[in-house]
Motif scaffolding. Structure first.
Motif, PDB file in Angstrom:
ATOM      1  N   THR A  36      14.630  50.870  85.309  1.00 18.94           N
ATOM      2  CA  THR A  36      14.778  49.493  84.831  1.00 18.94           C
ATOM      3  C   THR A  36      15.672  49.447  83.604  1.00 18.94           C
ATOM      4  O   THR A  36      16.571  48.603  83.506  1.00 18.94           O
ATOM      5  CB  THR A  36      13.401  48.895  84.499  1.00 18.94           C
ATOM      6  N   GLU A  37      15.449  50.352  82.662  1.00 18.14           N
ATOM      7  CA  GLU A  37      16.222  50.369  81.431  1.00 18.14           C
ATOM      8  C   GLU A  37      17.695  50.654  81.693  1.00 18.14           C
ATOM      9  O   GLU A  37      18.566  50.197  80.946  1.00 18.14           O
ATOM     10  CB  GLU A  37      15.654  51.427  80.470  1.00 18.14           C
ATOM     11  N   PRO A  48      24.902  48.043  78.522  1.00 17.88           N
ATOM     12  CA  PRO A  48      26.133  47.234  78.605  1.00 17.88           C
ATOM     13  C   PRO A  48      27.152  47.834  79.578  1.00 17.88           C
ATOM     14  O   PRO A  48      27.847  47.101  80.281  1.00 17.88           O
ATOM     15  CB  PRO A  48      26.659  47.244  77.167  1.00 17.88           C
ATOM     16  N   LEU A  49      27.233  49.165  79.619  1.00 19.33           N
ATOM     17  CA  LEU A  49      28.213  49.807  80.499  1.00 19.33           C
ATOM     18  C   LEU A  49      27.863  49.588  81.963  1.00 19.33           C
ATOM     19  O   LEU A  49      28.721  49.214  82.774  1.00 19.33           O
ATOM     20  CB  LEU A  49      28.279  51.308  80.193  1.00 19.33           C
ATOM     21  N   GLY A  60      20.923  40.707  88.496  1.00 27.41           N
ATOM     22  CA  GLY A  60      22.033  41.500  88.004  1.00 27.41           C
ATOM     23  C   GLY A  60      23.094  40.618  87.358  1.00 27.41           C
ATOM     24  O   GLY A  60      22.793  39.722  86.577  1.00 27.41           O
ATOM     25  N   SER A  61      24.319  40.840  87.727  1.00 26.29           N
ATOM     26  CA  SER A  61      25.425  40.057  87.168  1.00 26.29           C
ATOM     27  C   SER A  61      25.647  38.747  87.908  1.00 26.29           C
ATOM     28  O   SER A  61      26.673  38.104  87.738  1.00 26.29           O
ATOM     29  CB  SER A  61      26.712  40.890  87.186  1.00 26.29           C
ATOM     30  N   GLY A  62      24.677  38.358  88.716  1.00 27.64           N
ATOM     31  CA  GLY A  62      24.781  37.071  89.408  1.00 27.64           C
ATOM     32  C   GLY A  62      25.604  37.110  90.666  1.00 27.64           C
ATOM     33  O   GLY A  62      26.096  36.079  91.142  1.00 27.64           O
ATOM     34  N   SER A  64      17.356  42.245  82.292  1.00 25.80           N
ATOM     35  CA  SER A  64      18.449  42.792  81.490  1.00 25.80           C
ATOM     36  C   SER A  64      19.238  41.696  80.792  1.00 25.80           C
ATOM     37  O   SER A  64      19.853  40.840  81.432  1.00 25.80           O
ATOM     38  CB  SER A  64      19.388  43.616  82.380  1.00 25.80           C
ATOM     39  N   GLU A  65      19.252  41.753  79.476  1.00 23.86           N
ATOM     40  CA  GLU A  65      20.030  40.786  78.701  1.00 23.86           C
ATOM     41  C   GLU A  65      21.515  40.910  79.012  1.00 23.86           C
ATOM     42  O   GLU A  65      22.227  39.906  79.144  1.00 23.86           O
ATOM     43  CB  GLU A  65      19.813  41.005  77.196  1.00 23.86           C
ATOM     44  N   ASN A  66      21.995  42.146  79.162  1.00 24.97           N
ATOM     45  CA  ASN A  66      23.426  42.353  79.384  1.00 24.97           C
ATOM     46  C   ASN A  66      23.866  41.934  80.778  1.00 24.97           C
ATOM     47  O   ASN A  66      25.005  41.480  80.965  1.00 24.97           O
ATOM     48  CB  ASN A  66      23.783  43.824  79.136  1.00 24.97           C
TER      49      ASN A  66
END
Length: 344
Positions: free
Chosen positions: A127-128, A133-134, A180-182, A203-205
């Motif tokens: 999960t982490e 960010p990468l 995820g990133s949508g 995930s904030e990023n």
């Protein structure tokens, strides 16, 4: 588990979905932000809601969002709508816990630890990893594309397959969990098939990446798309309030898939649809304990080749049914599986 399912089902008929209350006035407009967020605030502020009457900002109203601590409906103070600008300019409060939630960081943070100053909680490595960010940056820039080696059809075909499952709940509220990133949330939002789409991730990023993609592609900022940070095992929605839930390539990353699917079952309306995709268990990803007779040994030795949880089709079906979902169906292509269940 049976008792939990019965309790969730009972809550559908008794949960207080609609109530009104006043919360303290908040100054209209955007809150004060550090310099690094000014550009973001300006971008969101330009969006859209030019025709909102000033008096509407003073109207408290109940939303689909619920407190992640007690599951009581959150009271909203701010402009109506599920788009980024309206959510950003609104405040949410639980009258029972007296806890407030804001979206000062692009997304609305509805985790239990939202607002905590000293306490932080780490999840399992799987999960982490996606909070990095990468990894968030690379997810749509090569990471996700590698899934086709395992039989994943690709974004467009997977989206259409999910849409076929969701036909019976068209026009309702869809939540893309572990978005995820949508990758899919943006397509659901622009499809026009749903009244609102909520892109939800821990995930904030990933949520920040989702926002960046929204600005770059053809997803308008005033689309009924909200970004929410939440724990899959503690979904911040009222019981029986969501029509459709999608989880793309996600369940193998969840700390407790059974808790997560039980939560999904709780928040779905009767007739609501859950659709998920994942990698099926194989000797490649599950080691020597992927064979049926040896799978119970996983409880003793744990994952061998990775920290992910991979399941057989039978296990996925059993999981959905044990959490109260019916009409299970699936489509398999090599190691790829799309499966679906319905809230009775």
């Amino acid at each position: 588990m049976e008792l939990a399912v019965r309790a969730a089902a009972a809550s559908c008929s008794s949960y207080p979905l609609f109530q009104r209350a006043r919360v303290p006035r908040r100054s209209p407009g955007l809150p004060q932000l550090p310099a690094r967020r000014v550009a973001v605030a300006a971008a969101i502020a330009v969006d859209p809601i030019q025709d909102i009457k000033p008096e509407q900002n003073d109207v408290s109203k109940t939303e689909v969002f619920a407190c992640p601590v007690c599951y009581e409906p959150l009271i909203r103070k701010g402009p109506p709508g599920m788009n980024l600008s309206a959510i950003y300019r609104s405040g949410f409060k639980c009258l029972k816990c007296n806890k407030s939630y804001t979206s000062k960081d692009i997304f609305l943070d509805l985790t239990v630890t939202s607002g905590a100053k000293e306490y932080s909680e780490l999840k399992p490595a799987r999960t982490e990893l996606f909070r990095s960010p990468l990894v968030s940056f690379l997810y749509e820039r090569g990471w996700r594309q590698n899934f086709n080696r395992s039989g994943f059809p690709g974004r467009d075909e997977e989206f259409q397959m999910a849409q076929d499952y969701f036909q019976s709940v068209a026009g309702g509220i869809l939540v893309d969990v572990s978005c995820g990133s949508g990758l899919f949330a943006r397509k659901f939002a622009t499809s026009g098939a749903y009244s609102s789409v909520i892109a939800l991730d821990f995930s904030e990023n990933m949520l920040r990446q989702c926002y960046d993609y929204i600005k770059q592609d053809d997803t308008p900022l005033n689309t009924n798309l909200a970004l929410v940070r939440a724990d899959i095992s503690r979904l911040p929605f009222a019981s029986c309030s969501i029509d459709a839930i999608h989880a793309g390539a996600a369940i193998h990353c969840w700390p407790s898939p059974s808790n997560a699917v039980a939560e999904i079952s709780r928040v779905l309306r009767p007739g609501g649809i859950f659709v998920g995709t994942t990698f099926l268990s194989s000797p490649t990803n599950s080691g020597p304990f992927s064979a049926g007779a040896l799978r119970p040994l996983r409880q003793i030795v744990g994952p061998v080749n990775s920290s992910y949880n991979f399941f057989t089709e039978g296990e996925l079906e059993d999981l959905c049914k044990s959490c109260g979902l019916v009409n299970y169906s699936s489509k398999v292509q090599r190691s790829f599986i799309m499966f679906s269940g319905q809230k009775p």
